[in-house]
Design an enzyme around this catalytic site. Structure first.
Site, PDB file in Angstrom:
ATOM      1  N   SER A 275       0.819  -1.205   0.000  1.00 44.73           N
ATOM      2  CA  SER A 275       0.000   0.000   0.000  1.00 44.73           C
ATOM      3  C   SER A 275       0.860   1.266   0.000  1.00 44.73           C
ATOM      4  O   SER A 275       1.502   1.579  -0.994  1.00 44.73           O
ATOM      5  CB  SER A 275      -0.962  -0.035   1.190  1.00 44.73           C
ATOM      6  OG  SER A 275      -2.046   0.814   0.976  1.00 44.73           O
TER       7      SER A 275
ATOM      8  N   ASP B 210      10.169   6.049 -10.042  1.00 44.15           N
ATOM      9  CA  ASP B 210       9.729   6.850 -11.186  1.00 44.15           C
ATOM     10  C   ASP B 210      10.512   8.150 -11.303  1.00 44.15           C
ATOM     11  O   ASP B 210      10.863   8.584 -12.414  1.00 44.15           O
ATOM     12  CB  ASP B 210       8.228   7.167 -11.066  1.00 44.15           C
ATOM     13  CG  ASP B 210       7.359   5.928 -11.246  1.00 44.15           C
ATOM     14  OD1 ASP B 210       7.846   4.956 -11.868  1.00 44.15           O
ATOM     15  OD2 ASP B 210       6.218   5.930 -10.768  1.00 44.15           O
TER      16      ASP B 210
ATOM     17  N   LYS C 269      -0.904  -4.398  -3.078  1.00 37.38           N
ATOM     18  CA  LYS C 269      -2.169  -3.860  -2.562  1.00 37.38           C
ATOM     19  C   LYS C 269      -2.321  -2.429  -3.081  1.00 37.38           C
ATOM     20  O   LYS C 269      -1.829  -1.483  -2.513  1.00 37.38           O
ATOM     21  CB  LYS C 269      -2.171  -3.896  -1.034  1.00 37.38           C
ATOM     22  CG  LYS C 269      -3.324  -3.148  -0.358  1.00 37.38           C
ATOM     23  CD  LYS C 269      -4.660  -3.786  -0.622  1.00 37.38           C
ATOM     24  CE  LYS C 269      -5.720  -3.237   0.333  1.00 37.38           C
ATOM     25  NZ  LYS C 269      -5.952  -1.796   0.224  1.00 37.38           N
TER      26      LYS C 269
END
Length: 699
Positions: free
Chosen positions: A466, A477, A491
């Site tokens: 999560s 990124d 998740k």
């Protein structure tokens, strides 16, 4: 909208409903409150769920099959003719839900209840006749029957249960129990199951039906009964006094799904994910067999007042036979914010006669003291604030880079994931959240400046979930650092909790997406450099859950790249592999992971011949012991006589962690935890040197 970005809480609740098949002599019927709640749940699923659900005959067929799997997943009680009168639910399950017409679903449960009760009574009758097993045949027992056809005759199930009873007796015999002990233990087990099953109530049946409906859509959507809602409120306030382990039903067993960071079980070091609990006892008195017991009843046995001791009979996740259990003791306690606070250390690496210092910050969860924050206090505790302090402390130590350890971090406050990213970038988006209508909300860091702009590595594992995945994905990124470890949990969904007229519904309402546009759902975050892991991805993780929502993408957003770590990955991977090939702990992890997979694939049945079973068990454990002792010889550690000793040996060494004199032994003796963090530090040092060389080349 309330965002629950906490993996551990969602798993704990999702699994509370998928419990062993209950039974009762009384014919249970739905109440008016439950009929009304069923209609409300149906409307919530249709109009509030993230997925575009088509409640057609295909959905009904899947929900009915799910209901059968929950009731009798091992095809051990019901006959095909028991199911036939209710086959119309294959096309009518959706209508049943929307109309609140639960009578046939309850009737099927009642039939299962009769069969289950009769089977336990049959087992007790066999015990009354006296056990007379001779464990010398060539018989084998199939251990997984989820794909078996439904039996057409009761004699087929009699044969199955004869073998199961024989296996139960053999399992106890292999632990050196005599005939009287075996009979007493089995009688206690079956009588306990029968007593609990006779106490089932209509709310239990309603929960099973709603579990079938909700889990057909996704594993994190679930109905919470009034009792379970109360339990959830306790978990949210962190006032629950227990052992700090989240449990999950796994057939007739209860297994550990994850440990609460900083909790009693985590500190004790005696439990691991995928361990199975087969008995529970208090500090004094007899152990209560919990095989076949409902999950919430097992949880009630484990809970208790702070400071008291609970005993658990545990079969380790890596054990190849249920006979290999061990009793562990855990002192119950509450989990405080301080127990979960970020903390740091400095790892010294010697290369070419020079000492290098790498900082490591362990972040167990994404936390914030909401009460202090809402009260407007200036010095409230939070992950971001604590990590910022640790960074400043590490800078004073002269560190050359920082490893952020997010292993076992199941998530937490979404706002903290956003603000923590802001310590390492100068403003920018952090995560996209898309709702059921396709609307995307962008979250990000709005504060100018960075707290740390040096070399960075993020260490993750299968239990990083999560909010941890949002953070690791953003660092990847942005090109702000490299991610190492094992692929994360996956998740990537958001749940809300809504009140019903009877109970509550936890509903998946949105999905997380990285700023690159990739979802974290199902696939998780793929590390740049992968470490071997003993956590089985087929047993732990989003992809291991039935009906998990699929991975997909949305449009990427504009963001600034801070570097191009991918250009260094070939060199970093090569240097890492050289060390891993020479590192006894990494070789052990790689070989143990391969062996565990092979044993799991081979373990489709068990022999009911005592000598054969013993040979198979000894051969499997000999392989495991050989791997452990190869590692120990390479590290000049004492060898073990039995494979099971490795677990207790490692847990004892963890207790000496604060003793500086034992630091070197601890580094050697913790094959997973310590080997991963030490190698992450080595990779970061490589990365820092490569970055330095690139900067020099540009000049």
């Amino acid at each position: 909208m309330s965002l629950f970005a906490t993996f551990s809480r969602s798993v704990a609740l999702a699994v509370m409903l998928v419990i062993a098949s209950p039974a009762a002599l009384a014919q249970l019927e739905p109440t008016d409150e439950q009929r009304q709640a069923a209609e409300e749940i149906a409307d919530s699923l249709r109009y509030g769920h993230y997925a575009d659900i088509n409640f057609d005959e295909q959905w009904s067929a899947e929900a009915f099959q799910r209901y059968l799997d929950i009731l009798d997943g091992q095809r051990s009680y019901l006959l095909s003719r028991d199911i036939e009168p209710y086959r119309h639910l294959e096309r009518d399950m959706a209508e049943t839900l929307f109309d609140g017409d639960l009578d046939d679903a309850f009737a099927l449960y009642n039939r299962l209840s009769e069969r289950h009760t009769a089977r336990l009574e049959w087992l007790l009758e066999r015990l009354d006749e006296g056990l007379s097993f001779e464990f010398d045949s060539d018989e084998r027992l199939e251990v997984d029957r989820k794909d078996a056809p439904w039996a057409t005759r009761e004699s087929e199930l009699d044969e199955l249960w004869r073998k199961r009873l024989k296996n139960d007796a053999l399992t106890l015999a292999l632990t050196d129990q005599d005939d009287e002990q075996i009979e007493n233990n089995l009688r206690q087990r079956y009588e306990g199951q029968l007593s609990r099953l006779r106490q089932s109530e209509s709310e239990d049946v309603f929960g099973l039906i709603m579990a079938a409906a909700s889990s057909t859509i996704d594993p994190h959507t679930s109905y919470l009964s009034p009792r379970q809602s109360e339990s959830f409120d306790i978990q949210m306030s962190l006032s629950l006094e227990g052992i700090g382990a989240l449990l999950q039903a796994d057939g007739e067993y209860v297994k550990v799904s994850s440990l609460v960071p900083g909790g009693p079980a985590d500190r004790a070091g005696v439990l691991e994910p995928a361990d199975r609990i087969i008995a529970v006892g208090q500090e004094e008195g007899d152990m209560v067999n919990v095989v076949g017991m409902r999950l919430d009843n097992v949880v009630d046995l484990i809970r208790g007042p702070k400071g008291s001791v609970v005993r658990l009979d545990v079969v380790p996740a890596q054990a190849v036979d249920m006979t290999r259990s061990q009793i562990v003791e855990i002192t119950r306690d509450t989990v405080s914010l301080e127990d979960q606070a970020a903390h740091s250390e400095v790892i010294n690496i010697e290369r070419d006669g020079k000492l290098h210092r790498i900082g490591v910050i362990n972040i167990p969860t994404f936390y914030v003291d909401f009460d202090a924050w809402q009260a407007g206090e200036d010095e409230y505790r939070s992950t971001t604030r604590d990590v910022a302090r640790e960074i400043e402390s590490l800078k004073k130590e002269g560190i050359e880079g920082i490893v952020l350890d997010l292993r076992n971090n199941g998530g937490g406050a979404l706002q903290e994931a956003n603000s923590l990213i802001g310590l390492f970038i100068d403003r920018g988006p952090t995560v996209q959240v898309r709702d059921a209508q396709g609307r995307i909300q962008l979250y990000g860091d709005t504060d100018a400046g960075t707290t740390y702009d040096g070399p960075l590595t993020v260490l993750v594992n299968r239990l990083s979930a999560s909010a941890s995945e949002i953070f690791a994905g953003a660092i990847q990124d942005y090109g702000r650092g490299i991610v190492v470890g094992a692929p994360t949990f996956g998740k990537g969904t958001v749940q809300t909790l809504n009140d019903l007229s009877h109970g509550q519904i936890k509903l998946t309402r949105a999905k997380f997406y990285r700023i690159s546009g990739d979802s974290t759902q199902n696939r998780g975050v793929e590390p740049d450099i992968i470490f071997p892991s003993l956590i089985d991805p087929e047993r732990i993780g989003e992809s291991s859950l039935d009906n998990a929502l699929a991975w997909d993408t949305v449009q990427n957003v504009q963001y600034r790249r801070y570097g191009s770590p991918e250009n260094t990955l070939a060199a970093l991977t090569s240097q890492h592999q050289e060390r891993a090939n020479e590192n006894p702990n990494f070789r052990y992890l790689e070989r143990q992971s391969t062996l565990a997979r092979q044993l799991r694939e081979q373990h489709t049945s068990v022999s009911l011949n005592r000598e054969q079973r013993q040979r198979e068990l000894e051969a499997q454990e000999a392989e495991q012991l050989s791997l452990e002792n190869q590692r120990r010889r390479a590290l000049n550690l004492p060898e073990l006589d039995e494979w099971m000793d490795a677990r207790s040996d490692n847990s004892q060494s963890e207790g000496s962690e604060a003793d500086a004199a034992n630091e070197e032994d601890k580094d050697k003796d913790m094959p997973v935890d310590r080997a991963h963090v030490l190698e992450a530090a080595e990779i970061l040092l490589d990365y820092a040197h490569l970055q330095g060389a690139q900067r020099m080349a540009k000049r």
